[in-house]
Design a protein around this motif. Structure first.
Motif, PDB file in Angstrom:
ATOM      1  N   UNK A   1      25.214  31.176 -18.299  1.00  0.00           N
ATOM      2  CA  UNK A   1      24.746  30.122 -17.403  1.00  0.00           C
ATOM      3  C   UNK A   1      24.489  28.790 -18.070  1.00  0.00           C
ATOM      4  N   UNK A   2      24.774  28.684 -19.378  1.00  0.00           N
ATOM      5  CA  UNK A   2      24.554  27.417 -20.073  1.00  0.00           C
ATOM      6  C   UNK A   2      25.771  26.518 -19.871  1.00  0.00           C
ATOM      7  N   UNK A   3      25.519  25.212 -19.701  1.00  0.00           N
ATOM      8  CA  UNK A   3      26.627  24.286 -19.511  1.00  0.00           C
ATOM      9  C   UNK A   3      26.632  23.245 -20.613  1.00  0.00           C
ATOM     10  N   UNK A   4      27.823  22.825 -20.976  1.00  0.00           N
ATOM     11  CA  UNK A   4      27.962  21.648 -21.831  1.00  0.00           C
ATOM     12  C   UNK A   4      28.538  20.575 -20.925  1.00  0.00           C
ATOM     13  N   UNK A   5      27.727  19.566 -20.629  1.00  0.00           N
ATOM     14  CA  UNK A   5      28.160  18.583 -19.647  1.00  0.00           C
ATOM     15  C   UNK A   5      28.367  19.290 -18.318  1.00  0.00           C
ATOM     16  N   UNK A   6      29.565  19.154 -17.784  1.00  0.00           N
ATOM     17  CA  UNK A   6      29.874  19.782 -16.512  1.00  0.00           C
ATOM     18  C   UNK A   6      30.438  21.179 -16.672  1.00  0.00           C
ATOM     19  N   UNK A   7      30.825  21.499 -17.904  1.00  0.00           N
ATOM     20  CA  UNK A   7      31.572  22.731 -18.122  1.00  0.00           C
ATOM     21  C   UNK A   7      30.627  23.899 -18.381  1.00  0.00           C
ATOM     22  N   UNK A   8      30.707  24.912 -17.541  1.00  0.00           N
ATOM     23  CA  UNK A   8      29.945  26.130 -17.834  1.00  0.00           C
ATOM     24  C   UNK A   8      30.705  26.917 -18.891  1.00  0.00           C
TER      25      UNK A   8
END
Lengths: 311, 525, 346
Positions: free
Chosen positions: A264-271
């Motif tokens: 469930x962690x995202x970098x920016x918009x990307x999961x």
């Protein structure tokens, strides 16, 4: 950062690597003797089920370990008879035993525990190293690991020494590489292989025991879910050595731990597609066997039945 | 390296030869049958203590079978073995080792990833459970010093050359206290330098009081290092000789035998048009050692060129290179002027090259297929057997029956599974398939191995027919009679080279025997 | 011999039922009823037999060429994913276009995935057993990603992670009208499966390519010297094998579920190995073995419901069949050693 290399993730890595490492050690022993055992998955499942069953019925966790181990050894014995004595196709037999183990454990699970394993089954304790409590990181990582995690680590060292520093280990390797050469100097190829296959079943079963009697305290059908096969992958990626298998298991376990911690962690918009992390063991293994990442070479006589000469 | 011992030692050994008390080893009347083949038919072998004894013969003469019996790998059907005057029963290698008999196998029994020292002591580590690497290496080093055999004990087998690996095999045998050492074709895989070094070791071992049996077919080696010679031919004793009192010609004669077949009178059909031209051809063996070391050869239309030689001197590799089954490392091959050096089998065959391989059961036929299906192997995608990728079952069945009849396959039924046929009928299927295409060149290897007389004659007649038709034939055979009966010219192969090419008329058996045994100088006189 | 192994396995199963305190005859009666007891039950059995047959062919075609395809499971899933994606991507296309497109995409995807193992074997000498096992697990996790939070995940899906439903044009119709067998799910995939059996037979025994594949499987060196390159055939046959398995996956999507979901068709690829071995890699044998195993699977659920015997008994029976087949190979090996020609027993 905490999600990537925090004490929690590393401790989880150790936990998740343990069953893989047990199976991988089993794989190392049997393949070094020249017998492929893809029934490790089934042996593990046997260990898991009969371990928890014994814990429930006897009320003793140590006894559960012993019985679980025996159950895996019995299944491996079938493989030994078929592949060493009868020289059957080791892949077919292994496949059959995996299906058999899935069937038998699921069947008995339904018949005995239709409504689930009761709670309160005695479990193997963690080793609480209280003196480490104050030590940052280290305390968090190894302060409360289960005894079977420690057993796995000890076994890695023991087996590494056995394989490369003892006379018996030398003979085991000779049998897996060149059985005829071993035979001509009086080493009993069949007996060596029997013991190796039995040991592999016992070791894989310990991994299964860990899953039920140490980790979850319950059993579900097909609980091992391919961990035996990851163990084979770890064995290959670890180049058929105990220490290498452990390192590979830790890498694979770390991938598993990350896929939990990064859920469930995202970098920016990307999961982050955590599930793809779980493909790493398999892709690395294919690349290793194909020689793209180092060269992982199996024992020369691996999977080849041995027939002694004589007319 | 080791200094050669003075001649005195050789004198000592010769003395032993001259005054044999009780022989160390006495094998009498040994018989062994494999199915139809009488491999040994009452063979005697007497070896005295402290001598180097040569066991000589062509392929299939029974040398290796005899030694495998001595080492306990086979059990004889009849005969007795006496060792130090006592009758013994040897049921396995363990018995042999216990008696003091050791074998240096042709295919080394070494575990490649293990070290030299580990291989030497394997199975007899003396100590443990812990593996004391240092102690083992010291023990091996001491052994090496005693016998003057030098190999680094900590080196891995897979990292050292074959010559050194052989020393490890010798050390293994010495470590187990062997008194009688059997060397099975010890020079087969060695370079000339390595052979010289081996001979130094062999003489050194004799000086230490060991007894050696050398299985070989190379006369130079026999004359160079041995004391006495036993020659076998077709499973029987052909001669017992003392090395100092004999010469290469006499040994060769005994090896090859005197059973001359009448040469068929044949009209010369050869034009001068070369069909196959091979120049400076080099290739590696399966083990990665040089198998062909610069072969030059020409086969003309309507000509049979025989390739004589003891098996394992590059003949198989030569055939495989022509077909495109083995990569060529140097040199060129042309067929009808077209370069086919790098062509795969399919394209080579499209140029009119037919191939009858030496192992018909593995290479020539798909055994579980029917006769008819084997007849179309390689033609399965062409008319009339296939149209647009679909097999023409009727054409296949019809031609199958016709070819079975034409080539006298018994039973004359193309629906029979090939694996159930006799060897001769299997060979007829292969031959029929290959020559029914009217090839320009036939490469044929060991065409009559294992066949009975009738089948052999049949195969020979078919080959002569093809020759008469103008087809060029490269005939590889270890049967000298066959080569001499069929060939217009004979090329002799030895250690990966054609050492001589003779016109059939000049090729006496003596000359061929000497050439085959690597004795080119003697043969030219 | 196949009948003997099935009987031996059923006997072993009966012992297990006895041990666990139930009546084997009642159990097996329920199993038989569940599999064939009514028109509906028969159609349900056939619904399972369809993918089993196709996956069995996938294993068999590789076997015939001397390769052990453990990867039918992964190839089936890749085919299903491709079908699910194609079917959902172009929902407006008419069936006459979309159905073939879905089918071809599944076959090509499964084939390409299978060909990887063939290529690794041909070019790098990698044992196809290792590659295909590793590939199977790779697919499972990629599938998790695709369906849980990846590009194929259905928006607003509840429950089991799944893809969006495929367009109506990609659906294989039900071939038995409701009036005849109410609620039947038997779809046109059964026609595709029968066609596949015929294609398999025709390919292997009626075409030049099939001849070449069998020659490589039975005598690789003889084939090589005759100009049939075994390595190229290995890549090709693994493509074909993957294609058959991919078709199985497509049929599960287009005929049955109309979407892909997590845990989709688990275990079919492994059962396929048993099907191929029991069916002796022959078209008719595979079809019969697939129906038998489907009957076990379908009957097993009824047996559990009616007789209280766990449906997992079926796995025990199946494994025993495999073990007895392995033992049969041993009998043959021993016979060969005694000098009986292997061909006489084949």
């Amino acid at each position: 950062m905490e999600l990537l290399i925090g004490a929690g993730v590393i401790a989880a890595t150790l936990r998740l690597a343990t069953p893989i490492a047990f199976a991988a050690l089993g794989g190392v022993i049997t393949e070094r003797s020249g017998v492929t055992n893809i029934a490790l998955e089934g042996c593990m499942l046997f260990g898991a089920f009969f371990g928890i069953l014994a814990a429930d019925k006897t009320g003793s966790a140590p006894l559960a370990v012993l019985i679980g181990l025996l159950a895996g050894t019995v299944l491996a014995a079938v493989h030994a008879v078929a592949s060493v004595t009868w020289r059957a196709d080791q892949i077919v037999t292994g496949m059959a035993l995996n299906i058999l183990a899935l069937g038998v454990t699921s069947y008995l699970n339904y018949e005995i525990y239709g409504s689930g394993v009761p709670s309160g089954v005695p479990l193997l304790p963690a080793l609480n190293l209280d003196f480490l409590a104050g030590v940052p990181f280290v305390g968090g990582v190894i302060g409360h690991q289960n005894v079977l995690v420690w057993l796995a680590l000890v076994l890695v060292i023991v087996l590494q020494l056995y394989m490369f520093r003892t006379v018996a280990g030398l003979r085991l390797r000779a049998v897996g590489e060149h059985p005829r050469a071993a035979d001509t100097v009086g080493i009993d190829v069949r007996r060596t292989r029997y013991w190796a296959v039995l040991a592999s079943g016992g070791l894989a079963a310990l991994g299964g025991v860990y899953l039920t009697v140490a980790d979850t305290g319950s059993f579900t059908d097909g609980l091992t879910n391919g961990r035996g096969f990851i163990g084979l992958a770890a064995m290959i990626f670890g180049r058929w050595t105990p220490v290498g298998a452990l390192v590979a298991s830790l890498i694979f376990g770390y991938g598993d731990a990350l896929s939990v911690s990064l859920q469930g962690v995202s970098i920016g918009d990307l999961r982050i597609p955590v599930q793809l992390l779980s493909t790493i063991p398999y892709l690395l293994t294919i690349l290793a066997v194909a020689g793209f990442v180092g060269r992982s070479r199996p024992p020369a006589a691996d999977g080849v039945p041995y027939e002694s000469e004589g007319h | 390296m080791i200094a050669p011992r003075p001649e005195r030692e050789r004198g000592t050994a010769a003395t032993v030869v001259a005054t044999p008390l009780v022989p160390l080893l006495e094998m009498r009347g040994i018989r062994k049958r494999f199915g139809e083949l009488q491999a040994l038919d009452g063979v005697d072998l007497v070896v005295n203590e402290g001598e180097i004894h040569a066991l000589v013969g062509e392929n299939g003469a029974g040398k290796t079978t005899l030694m495998n019996i001595l080492y306990g790998l086979y059990h004889p059907d009849a005969g007795t073995i006496r060792y130090r005057g006592r009758e013994v029963r040897i049921t396995g290698p363990r018995d042999a080792i216990a008696l003091g008999i050791g074998m240096i196998h042709q295919h080394f029994m070494l575990v490649p990833p293990l070290t030299v020292a580990e291989n030497v002591v394997l199975g007899d580590e003396r100590g443990g459970p812990p593996l004391d690497t240092r102690a083992i290496e010291q023990r091996v080093r001491a052994l090496e010093e005693r016998f003057g055999i030098v190999v680094e004990p900590s080196a891995r087998i897979e990292d050292i050359p074959l010559g050194l690996q052989q020393r490890v095999e010798i050390l293994k045998v010495l470590y187990r206290g062997s008194e009688l050492l059997i060397f099975d074709e010890p020079t087969a895989v060695l370079t000339p330098q390595e052979v010289d070094e081996l001979f130094v070791i062999v003489r050194q071992l004799r000086a230490e009081g060991k007894t050696l049996i050398l299985i070989t077919h190379k006369l130079r080696e026999v004359l160079a290092v041995t004391d006495r010679i036993t020659v076998l031919r077709q499973g029987r004793n052909a001669a017992q000789l003392v090395t100092k009192e004999t010469n290469a010609a006499e040994i060769a004669k005994a090896m090859v035998g005197r059973e001359l077949k009448e040469l068929k009178a044949r009209a010369a059909t050869g034009t001068s048009l070369p069909i196959l031209q091979i120049s400076r051809l080099e290739a590696l063996s399966d083990r990665g050692t040089p198998a062909l070391r610069g072969v030059d050869l020409v086969v003309r239309e309507g000509e049979i060129v025989g390739v004589a030689g003891v098996g394992g001197n590059g003949q198989s590799e030569l055939a495989q290179c022509i077909l495109g089954l083995r990569p060529v490392t140097e040199g060129t091959i042309t067929v009808g002027g077209a370069d086919i050096t790098r062509d795969p089998p399919k394209r080579t065959r499209a140029r009119g090259v037919a191939y009858v391989p030496e192992d018909r059961r593995v290479e020539g036929l798909v055994l579980p297929f029917t006769v008819a299906d084997n007849f179309i192997l390689g033609k399965q995608d062409r008319e009339p057997y296939a149209r647009r990728g679909v097999l023409e079952r009727e054409a296949i069945a019809k031609d199958g029956d016709r070819l079975a009849k034409d080539f006298d396959v018994r039973p004359p039924n193309a629906k029979v599974i090939v694996g159930t046929l006799s060897g001769g009928n299997q060979q007829k299927v292969v031959l029929g398939r290959e020559i029914s295409e009217s090839p320009r060149l036939i490469v044929i290897s060991q065409p009559t191995r294992g066949l009975d007389i009738a089948a052999t004659e049949y195969v020979h007649e078919r080959l002569l027919e093809q020759r008469a038709r103008g087809c060029g034939i490269l005939l590889i055979s270890s049967e000298l009679d066959e080569i001499r009966a069929l060939s217009d010219r004979i090329a002799v192969m030895f250690e990966g080279r054609i050492v001589a090419t003779l016109d059939a008329a000049d090729a006496t058996e003596d000359r061929l025997g000497l050439l085959m045994a690597g004795h080119a100088e003697a043969a030219s006189h | 011999m196949p009948i003997v192994s099935v009987l031996a396995a059923l006997l072993a199963g009966a012992v297990l039922i006895l041990i666990s305190g139930s009546n084997p005859i009642r159990g097996y009666a329920a199993l038989l009823r569940g599999a064939f007891g009514s028109p509906y039950n028969i159609t349900e059995t056939l619904v399972i037999a369809v993918p089993l047959t196709l996956a069995g062919i996938s294993v068999a075609v590789a076997f015939r060429t001397g390769l052990f395809n453990i990867g039918a499971q992964g190839q089936l899933l890749v085919g299903a994913l491709a079908a699910g994606w194609t079917g959902a991507q172009f929902p407006e296309l008419p069936g006459i276009l979309l159905l073939p497109l879905t089918l071809v995409s599944a076959v090509l995807a499964g084939g390409a995935w299978g060909a990887i193992a063939g290529w690794l074997k041909a070019a790098r000498g990698v044992n196809e057993v290792i590659t295909t096992i590793m590939q199977n697990y790779t697919v499972v996790f990629v599938m998790h990603w695709l369906l849980q939070n990846g590009p194929m995940t259905a928006p607003n899906a509840a429950g089991t992670p799944a893809s969006s439903p495929i367009g109506a044009g990609a659906i294989l119709p039900i071939i038995i009208p409701n009036e005849i067998v109410p609620l039947s799910r038997l779809h046109a995939g059964v026609v595709l499966a029968i066609a596949a059996v015929v294609v398999f037979w025709f390919l292997m025994w009626r075409t030049s390519l099939g001849y070449e594949l069998r020659a490589v499987g039975l005598g690789a060196r003889a084939a090589a010297q005759a100009g049939i390159d075994p390595r190229r055939r290995m890549v090709l046959v693994m493509f074909i094998a993957g294609g058959f398995a991919g078709l199985a996956g497509m049929i599960q999507v287009s005929g049955l579920f109309h979407r892909v979901f997590d845990g989709f068709s688990a275990g079919f690829g492994f059962d396929a190995i048993a099907v191929a071995l029991l069916g002796k890699n022959s078209p008719v044998g595979i079809t019969l073995a697939a129906v038998l195993f489907a009957a076990f699977a379908r009957g097993g659920t009824i047996m559990q419901a009616d007789a209280g015997v766990s449906s997992h008994l079926v796995e025990v029976v199946e494994a025993t069949v495999l073990l007895v087949i392995a033992a049969e190979a041993i009998v043959r090996a021993l016979a060969v050693r005694r000098g009986t020609p292997a061909e006489a027993l084949a």
